[in-house]
Motif scaffolding. Structure first.
Motif: not given
Length: 667
Positions: A562-588
């Motif tokens: 949905r947000t393709q082209g907004d300047g974020r990388s694949i990893e940043q989009v995943f990190s944002s989704a993971n943070g929103e659900i907020g249960h799995l560890p946030a790891l780089d």
């Protein structure tokens, strides 16, 4: 004189063992040549007054033949790995796919369908025929039939690039899986793992002339090691290897990296959507689904996340407390499944190994067939002496009311069919213009782990896989009964297609069903009712991790498109989704997306369907809970109300009909 090429014979079951590399390209060439001639004849005769039999059913005969040959070739790709076969398969597949693409660019054929849709007879067609016609016109439009020639050419280029990127993603993921293994000589490192798992790993080691045990990135091995291995360093090692596959991190960093491929894939999918007039790829992918806008899907995912928030908190607090008890004050992602497993055992009072012994595959499968036979008034009979592509393949014939309903190939131990179990449609049900009934054929790839010396014992997760995939197969067997329209699971939307799999899983949570299915692999004894109830407790404990993972991947899947082209990388989009659900560890230090094969295997923008269909399946299963889980009258009502109509009516309407509630009240 008949052509000796086995792919050109008029067969009932495919002659798998007779097919060689030299047969592929000649067969496709003959089929394509004949099909082109047939399409010219059809369009010439149907230009002014098209009708159902001479246009739709005639074209079904054309497309069904080439579709079936493509599936046969793809199945044989799993056992033929020599260069001659791979070259022939690639060439034949390319020619066949190009012909299918040519059909959707055929303006005369499109005009015939469009004229039929707008005709007065079509207004009297039943819902199944009208839905099929709408989907057919959509295929033409998604191929750019109404675009300017230059734009259509650009769309064709994008489709080819997208297909190439998807194939390369899967190839690199497979290479990454194969590249990693861990050879273990000291059995003390495997403390906590079951004897069955160690036997499988020992078998893998012997297969490559090694002593000891060989650990690979097979999903079942990964899951069992994460849940049971007491060696924390071993858990960390396999967690890192599995979750950095095909990425810029981990033991093979930079090799087989799918990150750049995903980025390019997102760009091209977005470009394709905009060429076709959609705001983004999500809108294109969701058309004709039950949830047909990105706003609806996002609202569903976020509603589920909110509803599960207390479960997330409870489960996280429980493993944190247990971690402190065991001296693990710095909890890491490779600790979560291990601690959750201990909590399951403590809460239920049993271990999974105590339960597995009651569910050997060889006796569970016929009992499962007997269950669905009773519920849906069918009979499933094993066929022997059939032509196959591998020794472990089994064939079952489904019968009902004195006639054959279809065939199911069952492949219990196939490890060359992707990253997850699935049911593959080999042939759909339809009736030809000459009233010849074509029966469906499905292949069930379960991907269980087994060895020649040990029985395959099923834990609760494997039971769910078996029920889930058999649900897809039975849906294919019974869909379209009584209809002349071609119907198959592939014609359903993703959310509708996953419903039956999730629905059949519900029997795995019934103590009564578990007792009935069980048969101790040594004594033949049934599972005691007390243990069956404990098994349900076990299965319903610490489930938030799997749910959170599914919701996170579903949110990521929608957002990255949905947000393709907004300047974020694949990893940043995943990190944002993971943070929103907020249960799995946030790891780089992980790259979940790089191994997320659903993104390139037809589930793009559709991963949410697993969660959505589970909610609907729970609602639908309540009728069985109220009337009896073995009640044949309820089963026949489900068959007639939900399975048989197939694509003729929307899924929610069918489920509400089964439940006897007003439309929209089931969920």
């Amino acid at each position: 004189m008949p052509d000796p090429n086995p792919l050109l014979q008029d067969y009932y079951l495919p002659p798998f063992s007779a097919i060689r590399a030299e047969h592929l390209v000649p067969a496709i060439n003959v089929i394509v040549l004949h099909s082109r001639t047939e399409v010219v004849r059809i369009t010439s005769s149907q230009r002014h007054n098209p009708n159902w039999d001479d246009l739709v059913l005639a074209m079904e005969a054309v497309t069904s033949r080439i579709d079936e040959v493509l599936v046969v070739i793809s199945i044989l790709d799993g056992v033929n790995t020599d260069q001659e076969w791979m070259d022939a398969s690639a060439q034949a597949t390319f020619r066949a796919v190009e012909f299918v693409r040519e059909l959707t660019s055929n303006r005369e054929l499109f005009d015939c369908y469009k004229t039929l849709v707008e005709s007065s007879p079509a207004a009297l067609f039943d819902a199944s025929r009208q839905r099929l016609l709408r989907r057919t016109l959509r295929k033409f439009r998604l191929a750019g039939i109404e675009l300017a020639p230059a734009t259509q050419k650009r769309l064709t280029t994008l489709d080819r690039e997208i297909a190439g990127l998807q194939q390369l993603f899967l190839a690199q993921l497979e290479a990454a899986n194969s590249a990693w293994s861990k050879h273990i000589n000291d059995e003390s490192q495997l403390q906590g793992l079951s004897a069955a798992l160690k036997a499988r790993m020992a078998h893998k080691a012997r297969a490559v002339n090694l002593q000891g045990w060989l650990m690979t990135l097979n999903e079942e091995i990964y899951r069992e090691c994460m849940a049971y291995a007491q060696n924390r360093l071993l858990r960390e090692e396999i967690f890192t290897a599995y979750n950095t596959r095909a990425s810029d991190l981990g033991p093979h960093a930079g090799h087989f990296d799918n990150g750049p491929l995903l980025q390019m894939l997102m760009v091209r999918r977005n470009q394709k959507a905009k060429l076709l007039g959609y705001a983004n790829f999500v809108q294109l992918a969701l058309e004709l689904q039950v949830l047909d806008t990105d706003a609806q899907v996002l609202a569903f995912i976020r509603h589920q996340s909110t509803a599960l928030r207390s479960d997330f908190t409870h489960d996280k607090q429980a493993i944190t407390t247990l971690g402190r008890e065991l001296g693990l004050t710095d909890l890491q992602p490779w600790d979560c499944a291990f601690l959750a497993q201990i909590i399951r055992q403590r809460t239920s009072g049993i271990t999974e190994e105590e339960l597995r012994v009651y569910f050997p595959l060889d006796t569970t499968l016929p009992r499962l067939f007997a269950l669905v036979g009773r519920l849906f008034d069918i009979e499933i009979i094993e066929i022997h002496g059939f032509d196959s592509w591998a020794p472990s393949v089994r064939l079952f014939q489904v019968r009902g009311h004195g006639e054959v309903l279809g065939q199911i190939y069952f492949v219990p131990y196939w490890q060359n069919a992707g990253d997850f179990p699935y049911a593959l449609s080999l042939r759909n049900r339809w009736t030809t213009a000459e009233s010849r009934r074509v029966q469906p054929m499905v292949v069930l790839f379960s991907q269980f782990e087994g060895t020649p010396d040990e029985p395959c014992l099923l834990g609760h997760r494997q039971l769910k896989i078996l029920f889930h995939e058999l649900g897809h197969c039975l849906q294919q067997m019974m869909m379209g009964l009584g209809y002349r329209t071609k119907m198959g699971v592939d014609d359903l939307g993703m959310d509708s297609a996953e419903f039956c799999g999730q629905f059949f899983e519900r029997w795995c949570y019934s103590p009564e069903c578990l007792v009935w299915l069980s048969n101790h692999f040594k004594t033949g004894a049934q599972l005691p009712e007390t243990l069956a109830r404990q098994q349900v407790v076990y299965a319903n404990t610490q489930t938030s991790w799997e749910r959170a993972e599914s919701l996170t991947m579903a949110l990521f899947d929608i957002e990255v498109h949905r947000t393709q082209g907004d300047g974020r990388s694949i990893e940043q989009v995943f990190s944002s989704a993971n943070g929103e659900i907020g249960h799995l560890p946030a790891l780089d230090v992980v790259r979940y997306a790089n191994g997320f094969s659903h993104m390139v295997s037809g589930y793009e923008c559709g991963f949410y369907a697993y969660q959505w269909s589970e909610v609907l399946a729970r609602a639908a299963f309540k009728r069985f809970e109220q009337e009896g889980i073995f009640n044949p009258e309820t089963g026949r009502a489900f068959r007639e109300s939900v399975l048989a109509p197939g694509i003729s009516r929307p899924l929610l309407e069918l489920v509400n009909l089964f439940l006897g509630v007003p439309p929209g009240d089931s969920v």
